[in-house]
Design a protein around this motif. Structure first.
Motif, PDB file in Angstrom:
ATOM      1  N   VAL A   1      -7.422 -71.426 120.123  1.00 42.76           N
ATOM      2  CA  VAL A   1      -7.366 -70.472 119.104  1.00 42.76           C
ATOM      3  C   VAL A   1      -7.951 -69.042 119.133  1.00 42.76           C
ATOM      4  O   VAL A   1      -7.267 -68.171 119.301  1.00 42.76           O
TER       5      VAL A   1
ATOM      6  N   GLU B   1     -14.490 -61.765 120.193  1.00 43.72           N
ATOM      7  CA  GLU B   1     -13.823 -63.083 120.311  1.00 43.72           C
ATOM      8  C   GLU B   1     -13.599 -63.448 121.705  1.00 43.72           C
ATOM      9  O   GLU B   1     -13.543 -64.547 122.376  1.00 43.72           O
TER      10      GLU B   1
ATOM     11  N   MET C   1       2.132 -71.484 117.231  1.00 45.03           N
ATOM     12  CA  MET C   1       2.758 -71.173 115.806  1.00 45.03           C
ATOM     13  C   MET C   1       1.734 -70.192 115.353  1.00 45.03           C
ATOM     14  O   MET C   1       2.333 -69.450 114.403  1.00 45.03           O
TER      15      MET C   1
ATOM     16  N   THR D   1       9.895 -61.492 108.624  1.00 43.35           N
ATOM     17  CA  THR D   1      10.263 -60.572 107.700  1.00 43.35           C
ATOM     18  C   THR D   1       9.642 -58.922 108.049  1.00 43.35           C
ATOM     19  O   THR D   1      10.185 -58.067 107.604  1.00 43.35           O
TER      20      THR D   1
ATOM     21  N   HIS E   1      -5.912 -61.404 107.262  1.00 39.14           N
ATOM     22  CA  HIS E   1      -6.655 -61.573 108.586  1.00 39.14           C
ATOM     23  C   HIS E   1      -8.114 -61.864 108.235  1.00 39.14           C
ATOM     24  O   HIS E   1      -8.823 -62.891 108.612  1.00 39.14           O
TER      25      HIS E   1
ATOM     26  N   ILE F   1     -10.857 -75.090 120.269  1.00 42.88           N
ATOM     27  CA  ILE F   1     -10.581 -73.961 119.293  1.00 42.88           C
ATOM     28  C   ILE F   1     -11.026 -72.712 119.954  1.00 42.88           C
ATOM     29  O   ILE F   1     -10.440 -71.738 119.888  1.00 42.88           O
TER      30      ILE F   1
ATOM     31  N   ASN G   1       6.139 -61.155 117.719  1.00 43.28           N
ATOM     32  CA  ASN G   1       5.700 -62.544 117.441  1.00 43.28           C
ATOM     33  C   ASN G   1       5.833 -63.240 119.029  1.00 43.28           C
ATOM     34  O   ASN G   1       5.126 -64.082 119.662  1.00 43.28           O
TER      35      ASN G   1
ATOM     36  N   THR H   1       6.452 -53.083 110.351  1.00 39.38           N
ATOM     37  CA  THR H   1       5.429 -53.071 110.847  1.00 39.38           C
ATOM     38  C   THR H   1       5.189 -52.258 112.387  1.00 39.38           C
ATOM     39  O   THR H   1       4.343 -51.670 112.712  1.00 39.38           O
TER      40      THR H   1
ATOM     41  N   SER I   1      -4.695 -67.980 108.196  1.00 40.57           N
ATOM     42  CA  SER I   1      -3.677 -68.524 109.392  1.00 40.57           C
ATOM     43  C   SER I   1      -3.445 -69.902 109.278  1.00 40.57           C
ATOM     44  O   SER I   1      -4.312 -70.706 108.932  1.00 40.57           O
TER      45      SER I   1
ATOM     46  N   PRO J   1       6.464 -66.716 112.886  1.00 36.45           N
ATOM     47  CA  PRO J   1       7.713 -67.256 113.132  1.00 36.45           C
ATOM     48  C   PRO J   1       8.484 -66.459 114.284  1.00 36.45           C
ATOM     49  O   PRO J   1       7.942 -65.461 114.620  1.00 36.45           O
TER      50      PRO J   1
ATOM     51  N   GLN K   1      -1.797 -57.442 105.318  1.00 38.38           N
ATOM     52  CA  GLN K   1      -2.210 -57.959 106.581  1.00 38.38           C
ATOM     53  C   GLN K   1      -3.753 -58.089 106.791  1.00 38.38           C
ATOM     54  O   GLN K   1      -4.193 -59.099 107.490  1.00 38.38           O
TER      55      GLN K   1
HETATM   56  N1  FAQ Z   1      -0.205 -68.255 109.599  1.00 40.67           N
HETATM   57  O1  FAQ Z   1       6.864 -61.258 109.186  1.00 40.67           O
HETATM   58  P1  FAQ Z   1       6.120 -62.346 109.735  1.00 40.67           P
HETATM   59  C1  FAQ Z   1      -8.543 -65.875 114.126  1.00 40.67           C
HETATM   60  C2  FAQ Z   1       3.354 -65.245 107.396  1.00 40.67           C
HETATM   61  S1  FAQ Z   1      -7.712 -64.854 113.124  1.00 40.67           S
HETATM   62  C3  FAQ Z   1       0.192 -68.025 108.090  1.00 40.67           C
HETATM   63  O2  FAQ Z   1       6.355 -62.459 111.296  1.00 40.67           O
HETATM   64  P2  FAQ Z   1       3.554 -60.654 110.187  1.00 40.67           P
HETATM   65  C4  FAQ Z   1     -10.071 -65.872 114.458  1.00 40.67           C
HETATM   66  C5  FAQ Z   1       3.283 -63.876 107.523  1.00 40.67           C
HETATM   67  O3  FAQ Z   1       2.103 -63.457 106.679  1.00 40.67           O
HETATM   68  C6  FAQ Z   1      -6.036 -65.614 113.047  1.00 40.67           C
HETATM   69  N2  FAQ Z   1       0.955 -67.191 107.744  1.00 40.67           N
HETATM   70  O4  FAQ Z   1       4.608 -61.729 109.469  1.00 40.67           O
HETATM   71  C7  FAQ Z   1     -10.595 -67.121 114.542  1.00 40.67           C
HETATM   72  C8  FAQ Z   1       4.311 -63.575 106.560  1.00 40.67           C
HETATM   73  O5  FAQ Z   1       4.357 -63.883 105.184  1.00 40.67           O
HETATM   74  P3  FAQ Z   1       3.916 -62.883 104.175  1.00 40.67           P
HETATM   75  C9  FAQ Z   1      -5.152 -64.730 112.043  1.00 40.67           C
HETATM   76  C10 FAQ Z   1       1.795 -66.770 108.754  1.00 40.67           C
HETATM   77  O6  FAQ Z   1       2.430 -60.263 109.152  1.00 40.67           O
HETATM   78  C11 FAQ Z   1     -10.801 -67.927 115.466  1.00 40.67           C
HETATM   79  C12 FAQ Z   1       5.410 -64.649 106.953  1.00 40.67           C
HETATM   80  O7  FAQ Z   1       4.794 -65.574 107.641  1.00 40.67           O
HETATM   81  N3  FAQ Z   1      -5.060 -63.486 112.654  1.00 40.67           N
HETATM   82  O8  FAQ Z   1      -8.150 -66.909 114.441  1.00 40.67           O
HETATM   83  C13 FAQ Z   1       1.390 -66.947 110.094  1.00 40.67           C
HETATM   84  O9  FAQ Z   1       4.404 -59.385 110.633  1.00 40.67           O
HETATM   85  C14 FAQ Z   1     -11.213 -69.111 115.618  1.00 40.67           C
HETATM   86  C15 FAQ Z   1       6.561 -64.022 107.849  1.00 40.67           C
HETATM   87  O10 FAQ Z   1       5.724 -63.684 109.262  1.00 40.67           O
HETATM   88  C16 FAQ Z   1      -4.383 -62.451 112.174  1.00 40.67           C
HETATM   89  O11 FAQ Z   1      -4.434 -62.358 110.928  1.00 40.67           O
HETATM   90  C17 FAQ Z   1       0.276 -67.677 110.542  1.00 40.67           C
HETATM   91  N4  FAQ Z   1       0.013 -68.120 111.785  1.00 40.67           N
HETATM   92  O12 FAQ Z   1       2.990 -60.960 111.454  1.00 40.67           O
HETATM   93  C18 FAQ Z   1     -11.529 -67.480 113.303  1.00 40.67           C
HETATM   94  C19 FAQ Z   1      -4.177 -61.289 112.971  1.00 40.67           C
HETATM   95  N5  FAQ Z   1       2.444 -66.229 110.838  1.00 40.67           N
HETATM   96  O13 FAQ Z   1       2.561 -62.228 104.498  1.00 40.67           O
HETATM   97  C20 FAQ Z   1     -12.384 -68.570 113.359  1.00 40.67           C
HETATM   98  C21 FAQ Z   1      -3.437 -60.115 112.131  1.00 40.67           C
HETATM   99  C22 FAQ Z   1       3.146 -65.486 109.814  1.00 40.67           C
HETATM  100  O14 FAQ Z   1       4.956 -61.567 104.082  1.00 40.67           O
HETATM  101  C23 FAQ Z   1     -12.032 -69.385 114.529  1.00 40.67           C
HETATM  102  N6  FAQ Z   1      -2.032 -60.526 111.479  1.00 40.67           N
HETATM  103  N7  FAQ Z   1       2.856 -65.887 108.898  1.00 40.67           N
HETATM  104  O15 FAQ Z   1       3.752 -63.359 102.889  1.00 40.67           O
HETATM  105  C24 FAQ Z   1      -1.066 -60.665 112.266  1.00 40.67           C
HETATM  106  O16 FAQ Z   1      -1.093 -59.941 113.447  1.00 40.67           O
HETATM  107  C25 FAQ Z   1       0.239 -60.627 111.736  1.00 40.67           C
HETATM  108  O17 FAQ Z   1       0.099 -60.734 110.163  1.00 40.67           O
HETATM  109  C26 FAQ Z   1       0.908 -62.208 111.797  1.00 40.67           C
HETATM  110  C27 FAQ Z   1       2.323 -62.413 111.402  1.00 40.67           C
HETATM  111  C28 FAQ Z   1       1.117 -61.973 113.599  1.00 40.67           C
HETATM  112  C29 FAQ Z   1      -0.091 -63.158 111.887  1.00 40.67           C
END
Ligand code: FAQ
Length: 339
Positions: A149, A179, A217, A227, A62, A145, A242, A232, A129, A221, A58
């Motif tokens: 975003v 942010e 999105m 999954t 990120h 954005i 989510n 977590t 992402s 999901p 994660q």
């Molecule tokens: N995109 O079981 P879950 C930002 C994947 S930072 C791509 O629900 P999880 C700053 C997921 O990895 C934005 N993949 O997964 C900024 C998993 O696959 P895996 C990023 C996604 O981890 C702003 C599968 O789908 N933030 O924007 C996405 O419990 C402006 C199943 O999903 C973070 O990373 C997606 N949207 O929940 C920068 C926050 N959603 O890995 C520049 C930390 C799901 O098993 C400009 N991360 N998947 O192969 C999290 O909170 C969580 O990891 C989630 C996903 C909520 C993103």
């Protein structure tokens, strides 16, 4: 920031052994008790391999998102409409790079190697992402954005400030503060355009129409298809599901859209008094899975840009290593001479 990255697993083996439980079962019990008490795990603490692996997944994904996330807005630095907007955008994009660095450092406290993590991104094995695979067609996209975003990122990241892994939680506190400036600058840029000409207002509306559903999105999901969530959440990494975060974001954003004077592109976006929330249209999850599996509008371009930047920056890494080796050699020589 990352003084804890100097405090690595195994570094204080003697102290750890003196206080640590003797066997695996006792260590697991201590970890479970820490989870039950909503405590924090630090890099030098024992943790199950699956917990470590999940965190590396994660946190590194990120970090990749922050670094790839510099690209869509970076495209507009040379075309910003005024010196003020250019300076703000430069600072914002630089902040995102900084967030990536804090997060790679947090992943390194889990014994992950930065080279391996970067290689996983460049080879397409690691995700980043979905949102950063959409194009920024006009200046209004830059504002959107920031507003949507970054707004969604904050909604998702505030609960991560309470994550059970200390270095990740602490990184998130600082990231969320930055942010929130990003979100406000986006809203401010859009407000300026909405107070401008008809053409500018149309540009903002067009950008909102294109980004709204991809932004929803970002939260991942639906809970039923998530999954990783059950585990977590049990480990106190993820605190809110989510779907619940997505709903919180929708509820908060409707009023902001009204203040801005834009229409969110969903006729089904209606207040549901019974639920106490806004209803919204079902999302196109086929599109989501396509995008995260590499087939979004800009996936290839984003990865190619990242790989090129990494390759062209090789000389900087080599020079830094050569310099560090020289400094170490000089220091070793000086300490030998002093002995
Ligand atoms: N995109 O079981 P879950 C930002 C994947 S930072 C791509 O629900 P999880 C700053 C997921 O990895 C934005 N993949 O997964 C900024 C998993 O696959 P895996 C990023 C996604 O981890 C702003 C599968 O789908 N933030 O924007 C996405 O419990 C402006 C199943 O999903 C973070 O990373 C997606 N949207 O929940 C920068 C926050 N959603 O890995 C520049 C930390 C799901 O098993 C400009 N991360 N998947 O192969 C999290 O909170 C969580 O990891 C989630 C996903 C909520 C993103």
């Amino acid at each position: 920031m990352y003084t804890q990255s100097l405090d690595l697993p195994g570094q204080h083996a003697d102290a750890a052994q003196a206080s640590a439980p003797q066997d695996e079962a006792a260590r697991q019990a201590a970890f479970d008790a820490c989870m039950a008490a909503d405590g924090k795990i630090e890099p030098q603490d024992w943790m199950p391999q699956a917990y470590r692996k999940t965190l590396v997944r994660q946190i590194s994904q990120h970090a990749h998102s922050e670094i790839v996330g510099m690209l869509p807005e970076g495209n507009w630095i040379s075309r910003a409409p005024s010196l003020k907007r250019k300076a703000i955008l430069l600072a914002k994009v630089q902040d995102e790079g900084g967030h990536g660095l804090y997060l790679y450092s947090a992943a390194e406290t889990l014994d992950a190697s930065r080279d391996d993590l970067v290689d996983a991104l460049h080879s397409g094995r690691a995700k980043y992402s979905s949102i950063f695979n959409y194009p920024t067609l006009t200046w209004a996209d830059v504002g959107v954005i920031g507003w949507l975003v970054d707004g969604a990122a904050i909604m998702n990241q505030i609960p991560l400030c309470r994550c059970s892994y200390g270095p990740y939680a602490r990184a998130m506190i600082r990231i969320c503060k930055e942010e929130s400036f990003h979100q406000r600058q986006g809203f401010d840029a859009l407000l300026a355009m909405m107070r401008g000409t008809d053409a500018q207002r149309e540009m903002v509306q067009d950008a909102v129409d294109r980004w709204w559903f991809p932004v929803l999105m970002m939260f991942g999901p639906p809970d039923a298809a998530s999954t990783n969530s059950a585990q977590t959440m049990a480990w106190g990494i993820k605190r809110i599901s989510n779907d619940d975060l997505r709903q919180k974001f929708v509820d908060a954003t409707v009023e902001q859209a009204r203040v801005l004077g834009v229409t969110l592109p969903d006729p089904g976006l209606l207040w549901n008094a019974e639920r106490g929330h806004y209803d919204y249209r079902p999302l196109d999850w086929d599109e989501f899975w396509r995008v995260i599996n590499g087939d979004g509008p800009c996936n290839k371009e984003r990865l190619a840009t990242r790989v090129k930047a990494h390759e062209e920056g090789a000389w900087v890494r080599e020079a830094a290593l050569a310099h560090a080796a020289k400094v170490a050699e000089r220091e070793a020589r000086a300490s030998r001479a002093a002995a």
